[in-house]
Write a protein that holds these residues in place. Sequence first.
Motif, short mmCIF file in Angstrom:
data_model
loop_
_atom_site.label_atom_id
_atom_site.label_comp_id
_atom_site.label_asym_id
_atom_site.label_seq_id
_atom_site.Cartn_x
_atom_site.Cartn_y
_atom_site.Cartn_z
N ASN A 1 -14.54 15.93 113.48
CA ASN A 1 -14.61 15.71 112.03
C ASN A 1 -15.77 14.82 111.64
O ASN A 1 -16.42 15.02 110.61
CB ASN A 1 -13.29 15.09 111.56
N GLN A 2 -16.03 13.80 112.47
CA GLN A 2 -17.11 12.86 112.17
C GLN A 2 -18.49 13.44 112.45
O GLN A 2 -19.46 13.09 111.79
CB GLN A 2 -16.93 11.58 113.02
N LEU A 3 -18.58 14.33 113.46
CA LEU A 3 -19.88 14.75 113.96
C LEU A 3 -20.32 16.15 113.51
O LEU A 3 -21.49 16.38 113.23
CB LEU A 3 -19.86 14.69 115.50
N ALA A 4 -19.38 17.10 113.46
CA ALA A 4 -19.76 18.50 113.26
C ALA A 4 -20.11 18.81 111.81
O ALA A 4 -19.45 18.33 110.89
CB ALA A 4 -18.62 19.42 113.71
N ASN A 5 -21.16 19.63 111.62
CA ASN A 5 -21.39 20.23 110.31
C ASN A 5 -21.10 21.73 110.33
O ASN A 5 -21.14 22.40 109.32
CB ASN A 5 -22.81 19.97 109.79
N LYS A 6 -20.77 22.24 111.55
CA LYS A 6 -20.32 23.62 111.71
C LYS A 6 -19.28 23.65 112.83
O LYS A 6 -19.37 22.86 113.78
CB LYS A 6 -21.47 24.56 112.07
N VAL A 7 -18.31 24.55 112.70
CA VAL A 7 -17.28 24.71 113.74
C VAL A 7 -17.24 26.18 114.13
O VAL A 7 -17.08 27.05 113.26
CB VAL A 7 -15.90 24.26 113.23
N TYR A 8 -17.40 26.47 115.44
CA TYR A 8 -17.32 27.85 115.93
C TYR A 8 -16.00 28.01 116.67
O TYR A 8 -15.77 27.38 117.70
CB TYR A 8 -18.49 28.16 116.87
N MET B 1 -17.75 31.46 112.75
CA MET B 1 -18.43 30.21 112.42
C MET B 1 -17.95 29.72 111.05
O MET B 1 -17.92 30.48 110.08
CB MET B 1 -19.95 30.41 112.38
N TYR B 2 -17.54 28.44 110.99
CA TYR B 2 -17.13 27.81 109.74
C TYR B 2 -18.16 26.75 109.38
O TYR B 2 -18.50 25.90 110.22
CB TYR B 2 -15.75 27.17 109.91
N LEU B 3 -18.66 26.79 108.15
CA LEU B 3 -19.77 25.93 107.74
C LEU B 3 -19.26 24.61 107.18
O LEU B 3 -19.38 24.31 105.99
CB LEU B 3 -20.64 26.65 106.70
N GLY B 4 -18.67 23.80 108.05
CA GLY B 4 -18.14 22.50 107.64
C GLY B 4 -17.57 21.77 108.85
O GLY B 4 -17.69 22.25 109.98
N ASN B 5 -16.92 20.64 108.60
CA ASN B 5 -16.36 19.87 109.71
C ASN B 5 -14.96 20.39 110.07
O ASN B 5 -14.53 21.45 109.58
CB ASN B 5 -16.34 18.38 109.39
N TYR B 6 -14.22 19.64 110.89
CA TYR B 6 -12.92 20.11 111.35
C TYR B 6 -11.92 20.25 110.20
O TYR B 6 -11.15 21.21 110.15
CB TYR B 6 -12.36 19.17 112.42
N GLN B 7 -11.93 19.30 109.26
CA GLN B 7 -11.01 19.35 108.14
C GLN B 7 -11.26 20.62 107.30
O GLN B 7 -10.32 21.27 106.85
CB GLN B 7 -11.14 18.10 107.27
N TYR B 8 -12.54 20.96 107.13
CA TYR B 8 -12.91 22.18 106.41
C TYR B 8 -12.36 23.41 107.14
O TYR B 8 -11.80 24.32 106.52
CB TYR B 8 -14.44 22.28 106.30
N TYR B 9 -12.49 23.41 108.46
CA TYR B 9 -11.97 24.51 109.28
C TYR B 9 -10.46 24.65 109.09
O TYR B 9 -9.94 25.76 108.90
CB TYR B 9 -12.31 24.25 110.75
N VAL B 10 -9.73 23.52 109.14
CA VAL B 10 -8.27 23.55 108.98
C VAL B 10 -7.90 24.14 107.61
O VAL B 10 -6.99 24.96 107.49
CB VAL B 10 -7.68 22.13 109.13
N GLU B 11 -8.61 23.71 106.57
CA GLU B 11 -8.33 24.20 105.22
C GLU B 11 -8.54 25.71 105.12
O GLU B 11 -7.76 26.42 104.48
CB GLU B 11 -9.21 23.47 104.20
N LYS B 12 -9.61 26.20 105.76
CA LYS B 12 -9.90 27.64 105.72
C LYS B 12 -8.84 28.44 106.48
O LYS B 12 -8.44 29.54 106.04
CB LYS B 12 -11.29 27.92 106.31
N ILE B 13 -8.38 27.91 107.61
CA ILE B 13 -7.33 28.58 108.38
C ILE B 13 -6.04 28.64 107.57
O ILE B 13 -5.34 29.66 107.53
CB ILE B 13 -7.09 27.84 109.72
#
Length: 642
Positions: free
Chosen positions: A507-514, A523-535
Amino acid sequence: MILLQLNDLTKSFDGEDIFSNVDFEVKSGERIGIVGRNGAGKSTLMKIIAGVEDYDEGHVSKSKNLKLGYLTQQMTLDTDQTVFDEMSQPFEAIKKLELEMNKETDWLAQHADAYDTEDYIAHLNRYESLSNQFEQQDGYQYESKIKTVLHGLNFSEADFDRPINDFSGGQKTRLSLAQMLLSEPDLLLLDEPTNHLDMETTQWLENYLNFFNGAIVIISHDRYFLDKIVTQIYDVALGDVQHYVGNYAQFIEQRDKYYEKRMQEYERQQAEIKRLETFVEKNIARASTTGMAKSRRKTLEKIERINKPMIDAKSANIQFDFDRNTGNDVFHIKDLAIGYASPISQGIQMEVTKGDHIAIIGPNGIGKSTLIKTIAGIQNQLGGEITTGANLKIGYYDQKQAEFKSNKTILDYLWDQYPTMNEKDIRAVLGRFLFVQDDVKKIINDLSGGEKARLQLALLMLERNNVLILDEPTNHLDIDSKEMLEQALANFDGTIIFVSHDRYFINQLANKVYDLNHDGGTMYLGNYQYYVEKIEEKAALQAKKDLENPIMSEPNEQSLNSYVDQKAQKREQRQIERKIEQCETQIDQYEEEINEIDEQLTQPEVYSNPEKANELALAKTEAEQKLEQVMSEWAELQEKLI
């Protein structure tokens, strides 16, 4: 209700205090985290709470008949019983009731023609009594509970009939955790419960613990996990145990404010001491002022000195840098297949551009480490294309590097890699990674996994790469070292591709999550919290489609899901109601504390004593802040209840 209390507790090893004058309290339903550097004494404190280790001074009191469960980092089950039989042990009383019920059922069936006799009525009444007890103890659900917990901790139906001794050490630890959860103790003590869990299983455990009825005390390096569960933190640092109200993120904020406040108090006192000492030094020998000087000296002697406050998180000036940056295109990955003899995953598409910080996530065994090794050129691809950009200088870090062996000292090992550097510069680099003074003379084989990891990261920093490919870089590191690495990598202007199970770190480091799977990934264009929200959005959309197209769903599955949802809603309702009750108790306590302070402030012996009045004013401010926080939490819970 207070379940356990520690008062003025002191513990030492070889005459040196680990901590002293510790006060610690656990009430029904509370969620408490214990944090601190490796070696600070967290596990020792937990062992004292569990009653498996002695203490030197103080007092420990526990409520009568307290049912306590304690999971250690090394705990494993050692038995040839099957998984399901061993998991059934917490339900022995229920199973005995079930056996007695079956006996009564058999008797009643055999004597059905004597239904109007006194004997038959007595057996019928006994059956009804047993049945009521069985139902009150959730007897009809105990097998379902076992299956729910085992599935949640990543055991399949095929595992249920296997002997426990057939499993690995990590799996046995998970089975120990499963049995402890099923036993439903009043107080659950967990020492690093997520060590053997993947990301998905850790999320399941978070949800389970949030509905757990008992109190929980947790030691964990997983900051995201702590944030989701705990509402209080005890910080074990520098021989002291400090209590904070809030989750991990709130603790960090409060800890820093506490440190600043203590530092201001220390600096004010030091200035006053210096002023008094200067006066005494200048005036003690003069006849006209010696009396005043002696008076000041007595004042100095009476001052209760404040020790210089320190945060037990040594700061380190780590900076990953490079001499020349890459072009804008770093990697172009098309239809990549990865694996060994056969593909683990294929059809991987990924565009990596300069400055990307990409986290690779996915279930265990999906090929995350294999993917980044393939991108780094350490392992051959099975198919597809990896096109590299211009000016790439790749640095690769493997979690297994923290397991290397050497009979050399830290200083000599690093010096051998960079023989042209002078000793002063080598020591300066090692100091950035918390190896100071005689630490650099330690033999590498004697180092902990965390120390070896820091040494390998020091070598990585010296390479000056513009692309960093990292496999579980936070493994073996304590919380403070993780934060140190986080800050350094967040400030890195180059490109990072990394695998991590540490969601806080991602969450602190990533700007993309694969999110990797067998057929490629997304590929999700955000941090971990963004990925969780999209899921969650995807899941909600799918649920909506299923409701709009009921014919497409199996009726049995629909009714099962409806039942499960209703049960979950009821559990959540009970959880919210319980939290509201806790908040209301705390509100009463803080209001009472504030009233008591107000009463004291009206006393002449207090308001005429500026030091005492100031102390009480600070205590009142702290109580008011806590009251405001709890009232805010209470209001939020009320909204959820509505």
